[in-house]
Write a protein that holds these residues in place. Structure first.
Motif, PDB file in Angstrom:
ATOM      1  N   ALA A   1      56.173  52.012  24.810  1.00 16.96           N
ATOM      2  CA  ALA A   1      55.448  53.203  24.374  1.00 16.96           C
ATOM      3  C   ALA A   1      54.382  52.837  23.345  1.00 16.96           C
ATOM      4  CB  ALA A   1      56.430  54.203  23.765  1.00 16.96           C
ATOM      5  N   ARG A   2      53.467  53.771  23.122  1.00 15.10           N
ATOM      6  CA  ARG A   2      52.498  53.609  22.036  1.00 15.10           C
ATOM      7  C   ARG A   2      53.258  53.355  20.748  1.00 15.10           C
ATOM      8  NH1 ARG A   2      49.365  59.036  22.131  1.00 15.10           N
ATOM      9  NH2 ARG A   2      49.064  58.491  19.969  1.00 15.10           N
TER      10      ARG A   2
ATOM     11  N   GLY B   1      48.904  48.713  28.164  1.00 14.64           N
ATOM     12  CA  GLY B   1      48.865  50.103  27.737  1.00 14.64           C
ATOM     13  C   GLY B   1      50.200  50.773  28.003  1.00 14.64           C
ATOM     14  N   GLY B   2      50.509  51.798  27.231  1.00 11.25           N
ATOM     15  CA  GLY B   2      51.791  52.488  27.364  1.00 11.25           C
ATOM     16  C   GLY B   2      52.053  53.051  28.746  1.00 11.25           C
ATOM     17  N   GLY B   3      50.994  53.428  29.468  1.00  7.63           N
ATOM     18  CA  GLY B   3      51.155  53.997  30.805  1.00  7.63           C
ATOM     19  C   GLY B   3      51.056  52.987  31.933  1.00  7.63           C
ATOM     20  N   MET B   4      50.967  51.716  31.602  1.00  2.96           N
ATOM     21  CA  MET B   4      50.796  50.688  32.634  1.00  2.96           C
ATOM     22  C   MET B   4      51.902  50.731  33.675  1.00  2.96           C
ATOM     23  SD  MET B   4      48.691  48.375  33.610  1.00  2.96           S
ATOM     24  CE  MET B   4      47.701  47.884  32.203  1.00  2.96           C
TER      25      MET B   4
ATOM     26  N   THR C   1      50.531  65.704  26.554  1.00  2.00           N
ATOM     27  CA  THR C   1      51.368  66.886  26.786  1.00  2.00           C
ATOM     28  C   THR C   1      50.879  68.137  26.066  1.00  2.00           C
ATOM     29  OG1 THR C   1      52.779  66.421  24.879  1.00  2.00           O
ATOM     30  CG2 THR C   1      53.418  65.415  27.002  1.00  2.00           C
ATOM     31  N   GLY C   2      50.007  67.971  25.064  1.00  3.95           N
ATOM     32  CA  GLY C   2      49.569  69.107  24.261  1.00  3.95           C
ATOM     33  C   GLY C   2      50.580  69.490  23.194  1.00  3.95           C
TER      34      GLY C   2
ATOM     35  N   VAL D   1      57.263  61.812  26.568  1.00  4.08           N
ATOM     36  CA  VAL D   1      56.641  60.716  27.322  1.00  4.08           C
ATOM     37  C   VAL D   1      57.610  59.539  27.451  1.00  4.08           C
ATOM     38  CG1 VAL D   1      54.763  59.031  27.323  1.00  4.08           C
ATOM     39  CG2 VAL D   1      54.278  61.428  26.792  1.00  4.08           C
ATOM     40  N   LEU D   2      58.288  59.189  26.366  1.00  7.48           N
ATOM     41  CA  LEU D   2      59.244  58.088  26.435  1.00  7.48           C
ATOM     42  C   LEU D   2      60.393  58.447  27.388  1.00  7.48           C
ATOM     43  CD1 LEU D   2      60.057  55.286  25.526  1.00  7.48           C
ATOM     44  CD2 LEU D   2      61.175  56.323  23.532  1.00  7.48           C
ATOM     45  N   GLY D   3      60.837  59.683  27.330  1.00  7.31           N
ATOM     46  CA  GLY D   3      61.894  60.123  28.248  1.00  7.31           C
ATOM     47  C   GLY D   3      61.471  60.012  29.707  1.00  7.31           C
ATOM     48  N   GLU D   4      60.231  60.357  29.982  1.00  5.27           N
ATOM     49  CA  GLU D   4      59.729  60.290  31.356  1.00  5.27           C
ATOM     50  C   GLU D   4      59.499  58.853  31.820  1.00  5.27           C
ATOM     51  OE1 GLU D   4      56.181  62.639  31.048  1.00  5.27           O
ATOM     52  OE2 GLU D   4      57.295  64.537  31.035  1.00  5.27           O
ATOM     53  N   ARG D   5      59.161  57.966  30.900  1.00 12.23           N
ATOM     54  CA  ARG D   5      58.790  56.597  31.279  1.00 12.23           C
ATOM     55  C   ARG D   5      59.883  55.559  31.083  1.00 12.23           C
ATOM     56  NH1 ARG D   5      52.727  56.284  28.589  1.00 12.23           N
ATOM     57  NH2 ARG D   5      51.789  57.909  29.895  1.00 12.23           N
TER      58      ARG D   5
END
Length: 181
Positions: free
Chosen positions: A9-10, A80-83, A126-127, A137-141
């Motif tokens: 994650a970031r 990157g965190g989303g890689m 996510t806003g 985000v961490l939960g999803e990834r």
């Protein structure tokens, strides 16, 4: 020698740990986010505004391929965190090197981001507020980081301990007759 990929994650420490590890292991260092931004000549905000997150993710995958191809003889790569969102990226990293998931609790990640305002300037995914976004985000990834990783390392420990642990994993991956060389 191979490529050592850092995912997480970031604010998990990928760039900081990566630079230190590269020095310790005598390897070049590459950051896929930095590579992407230099090639695009724009900020993440500008890319996302013009191309949306899907356009950014395509550029992110291209950056991974370019960095990997440019460092076939060995490198430490901060991603990157989303890689890990693209299966092709997870597969490429697992096949071309050793993947380390730098894992840290949400609270630690949020504290690190709040101490470094530059880290929090990325557009929101996510806003939501910082802690809620990091948690979501961490939960999803998390399962994708775990799926990509050869090893999971606790990134909440002191950086010197994290780097020593990863360096040992890196050296241990060598076949016995090569490890002594």
């Amino acid at each position: 020698m191979g490529i050592l990929y850092l995912v997480g994650a970031r604010a998990s420490g990928k760039t900081t740990v990566g630079k230190t590890l590269a020095t310790k292991l005598g390897l070049p260092f590459a950051d896929t986010d930095q590579h992407l931004l230099e090639r695009a000549g724009r900020t993440v905000d500008q890319i996302v505004e013009a191309e949306g997150w899907p356009g950014f993710r395509q550029r992110e995958s291209a950056a991974l391929r370019e960095v990997t191809d440019a460092h076939k003889s060995g490198c430490v790569v901060s991603t990157g965190g989303g890689m890990v969102l693209a299966e092709t990226n997870r597969t490429l990293m697992r096949q071309r090197g050793m993947v380390i998931f730098l894992d840290a609790p949400v609270q630690i990640l949020a504290e690190r981001l709040s101490r470094n305002p530059v880290n929090s300037q990325r557009p929101s995914l996510t806003g939501k507020g910082l802690i809620e976004e990091i948690g979501q985000v961490l939960g999803e990834r998390r399962h994708l980081y775990e799926q990509a990783a050869h090893h999971i390392v606790d990134a909440s420990r002191p950086m010197a301990v994290v780097c020593q642990h990863i360096a040992q994993l890196w050296h241990d991956r060598m076949p016995p007759d090569h490890a002594k060389a």
